[in-house]
Design a protein around this motif. Structure first.
Motif, mmCIF file in Angstrom:
data_model
loop_
_atom_site.group_PDB
_atom_site.id
_atom_site.type_symbol
_atom_site.label_atom_id
_atom_site.label_comp_id
_atom_site.label_asym_id
_atom_site.label_seq_id
_atom_site.Cartn_x
_atom_site.Cartn_y
_atom_site.Cartn_z
ATOM 1 N N LEU A 159 -11.169 12.623 -0.636
ATOM 2 C CA LEU A 159 -10.029 12.729 -1.532
ATOM 3 C C LEU A 159 -10.314 12.008 -2.837
ATOM 4 N N ALA A 160 -10.194 12.720 -3.943
ATOM 5 C CA ALA A 160 -10.247 12.084 -5.256
ATOM 6 C C ALA A 160 -8.796 11.879 -5.670
ATOM 7 N N VAL A 161 -8.412 10.605 -5.831
ATOM 8 C CA VAL A 161 -7.013 10.266 -6.102
ATOM 9 C C VAL A 161 -6.881 9.609 -7.469
ATOM 10 N N GLU A 162 -5.671 9.647 -8.008
ATOM 11 C CA GLU A 162 -5.420 9.014 -9.306
ATOM 12 C C GLU A 162 -5.283 7.507 -9.182
ATOM 13 N N GLY A 163 -4.572 7.058 -8.171
ATOM 14 C CA GLY A 163 -4.259 5.644 -8.031
ATOM 15 C C GLY A 163 -5.385 4.831 -7.419
ATOM 16 N N THR A 164 -5.289 3.516 -7.591
ATOM 17 C CA THR A 164 -6.298 2.615 -7.030
ATOM 18 C C THR A 164 -5.772 1.846 -5.830
ATOM 19 N N VAL A 165 -4.453 1.887 -5.605
ATOM 20 C CA VAL A 165 -3.873 1.075 -4.530
ATOM 21 C C VAL A 165 -3.110 1.921 -3.518
ATOM 22 N N THR A 166 -1.990 2.496 -3.941
ATOM 23 C CA THR A 166 -1.081 3.152 -2.999
ATOM 24 C C THR A 166 -1.731 4.303 -2.235
ATOM 25 N N GLU A 167 -2.340 5.247 -2.940
ATOM 26 C CA GLU A 167 -2.928 6.400 -2.265
ATOM 27 C C GLU A 167 -4.028 5.993 -1.281
ATOM 28 N N PRO A 168 -4.988 5.141 -1.691
ATOM 29 C CA PRO A 168 -6.005 4.711 -0.716
ATOM 30 C C PRO A 168 -5.403 4.001 0.496
ATOM 31 N N GLN A 169 -4.386 3.154 0.285
ATOM 32 C CA GLN A 169 -3.749 2.463 1.406
ATOM 33 C C GLN A 169 -3.085 3.470 2.346
ATOM 34 N N TYR A 170 -2.430 4.460 1.778
ATOM 35 C CA TYR A 170 -1.734 5.455 2.590
ATOM 36 C C TYR A 170 -2.725 6.259 3.436
ATOM 37 N N PHE A 171 -3.738 6.820 2.794
ATOM 38 C CA PHE A 171 -4.650 7.699 3.528
ATOM 39 C C PHE A 171 -5.583 6.938 4.467
ATOM 40 N N GLN A 172 -5.775 5.648 4.220
ATOM 41 C CA GLN A 172 -6.603 4.825 5.108
ATOM 42 C C GLN A 172 -6.013 4.763 6.512
ATOM 43 N N MET A 173 -4.692 4.912 6.625
ATOM 44 C CA MET A 173 -4.059 4.784 7.935
ATOM 45 C C MET A 173 -4.459 5.905 8.892
ATOM 46 N N PHE A 174 -5.044 6.975 8.371
ATOM 47 C CA PHE A 174 -5.473 8.065 9.254
ATOM 48 C C PHE A 174 -6.838 7.790 9.888
ATOM 49 N N ASN A 175 -7.500 6.733 9.455
ATOM 50 C CA ASN A 175 -8.798 6.366 10.025
ATOM 51 C C ASN A 175 -8.603 5.369 11.164
ATOM 52 N N SER A 176 -9.359 5.565 12.234
ATOM 53 C CA SER A 176 -9.350 4.603 13.337
ATOM 54 C C SER A 176 -10.632 4.768 14.134
ATOM 55 N N GLU A 177 -10.883 3.834 15.035
ATOM 56 C CA GLU A 177 -12.097 3.881 15.851
ATOM 57 C C GLU A 177 -12.112 5.086 16.785
ATOM 58 N N VAL A 178 -10.931 5.556 17.166
ATOM 59 C CA VAL A 178 -10.861 6.667 18.118
ATOM 60 C C VAL A 178 -10.634 8.016 17.436
ATOM 61 N N SER A 179 -10.445 7.999 16.134
ATOM 62 C CA SER A 179 -10.169 9.236 15.407
ATOM 63 C C SER A 179 -11.415 10.114 15.338
#
Length: 200
Positions: free
Chosen positions: A23-43
């Protein structure tokens, strides 16, 4: 006398996940924090955000994505998405992003009108009557106290994410072909839905 170094077999660089979302996003904080939640060790999927920095306009978002794809070849199952706000960007600026996203089935464009915070608002309510960036932020502050370009520690639940997808779909009727022209709409649901379906 120099002792011989023992050589160990180097593990192959095998990815643990089956599908990558870049994902290429405009923001440096909110968007990366939001989409990071979809990553996990079991994903079985991995979401990688290419952050915006000080250059966050549509041209720079697309340029950042193209540069990444010049260096890293996507597998057939991977996807690359541009995540931008409508803000004050012109139709011609956004059309360039849309044309790129429509060039292959592996690319996508996710746009929130007026801004990404509108997508966040849909996690908590129907999102009716949002006419400006300011009103969007004011409404979001009702649910995320002292919201200020960051949601770390305040991430929505999976149920709230699914609710946001359904609310955004209802507001995108009939589905727009390129990007939402009216304030109070977001096509980020298409990206999030793709992520959720890929991780099942």
């Amino acid at each position: 006398m120099v002792a011989k170094r023992r050589s160990f077999p180097r593990p192959s660089a095998q990815r643990r996940y089956r599908k990558l979302f870049v994902l290429a996003v405009e923001g440096t904080v909110t968007e990366p924090q939001y989409f990071q939640m979809f990553n996990s060790e079991v994903s079985i999927i991995q979401v990688k955000c290419l952050k915006g920095g000080h250059k966050s306009g549509p041209f720079h978002v697309l340029k950042r994505m193209k540069k990444y794809l010049d260096d890293v070849e996507l597998r057939k199952t991977d996807e690359a998405w541009l995540v931008v706000d409508k803000d004050e960007w012109s139709d011609s600026q956004l059309n360039e992003l849309y044309q790129w996203s429509a060039s292959t089935g592996q690319y996508g464009l996710a746009l929130s009108n007026p801004k990404f915070e509108y997508w966040l608002l849909l996690h908590y309510e129907q999102g009716k009557g949002v006419s400006s960036s300011r009103s969007c932020t004011e409404r979001l502050n009702r649910y995320i106290k002292n919201y200020d370009k960051g949601i770390e520690g305040k991430l929505p639940t999976l149920e709230q994410v699914k609710n946001a997808v359904e609310r955004a779909k209802l507001r995108d009727t009939p589905p727009c072909k390129d990007w939402p022209r009216e304030s109070g709409q977001s096509t980020v649901y298409k990206l999030v839905e793709a992520i959720l379906q890929s991780d099942e």
